[in-house]
Design a protein around this motif. Structure first.
Motif: not given
Length: 163
Positions: A113-127
């Protein structure tokens, strides 16, 4: 109210802007497919609900959560997108593999996200277990995929506020 007692995917308290004229990528891990399939459905349907055209949603499947990083980077390198939603599920096992994967995926997606200056949404469940994952993939705690879709729309719209 404690989070274990409620659906966390309730957006009735906030305004969600229209997703019309935005383009999104969705990258979904096939590992833990029952869970990630439900997350994908939630994300995809939330984009449609808020007026994103089907033609403006690019979906890619990868093997596991670790591969979300490279796929998100490649999507942003090769497509004109406003945000990428990354969906996966890592369930605690008997080894430290869980810790390494979760840490690498979180940091990797943040860096994309920082590299591309675009939102990269974290939809990863860690259960801790399968039941916790199912509870968050359309079960009693809502659908984190739905939350990821709405987050992507809100983040894409936020960028316009700075222009």
């Amino acid at each position: 109210m404690a989070s274990h007692l409620k659906n966390l995917s309730d957006f009735s308290h906030t305004t969600v802007p229209s997703g019309k004229n935005y383009r999104f990528g969705i990258v979904v891990a096939s590992w833990n497919a029952e869970v990630t399939g439900a997350l994908y459905k939630g994300a995809y349907e939330s984009l449609l609900k808020y007026n994103v055209a089907e033609r403006d949603i690019i979906s890619i499947e990868v093997a596991g959560s670790f591969e979300l990083i490279a796929a998100a980077d490649q999507l942003l390198d090769n497509r004109d997108l406003d945000a990428v939603i990354c969906l996966g599920c890592v369930i605690q096992g008997e080894t430290r593999h869980f810790d390494f994967i979760c840490n690498a995926v979180a940091n990797g997606l943040a860096n994309v996200g920082l590299k591309h200056t675009k939102p990269v949404i974290f939809g990863v469940l860690t259960t801790d277990n399968q039941q916790q994952a199912m509870d968050r993939a359309g079960g009693k705690h809502g659908n984190k995929g739905t939350e990821a879709g709405i987050t992507a729309i809100k983040m894409a719209a936020l960028k316009l506020e700075f222009k």
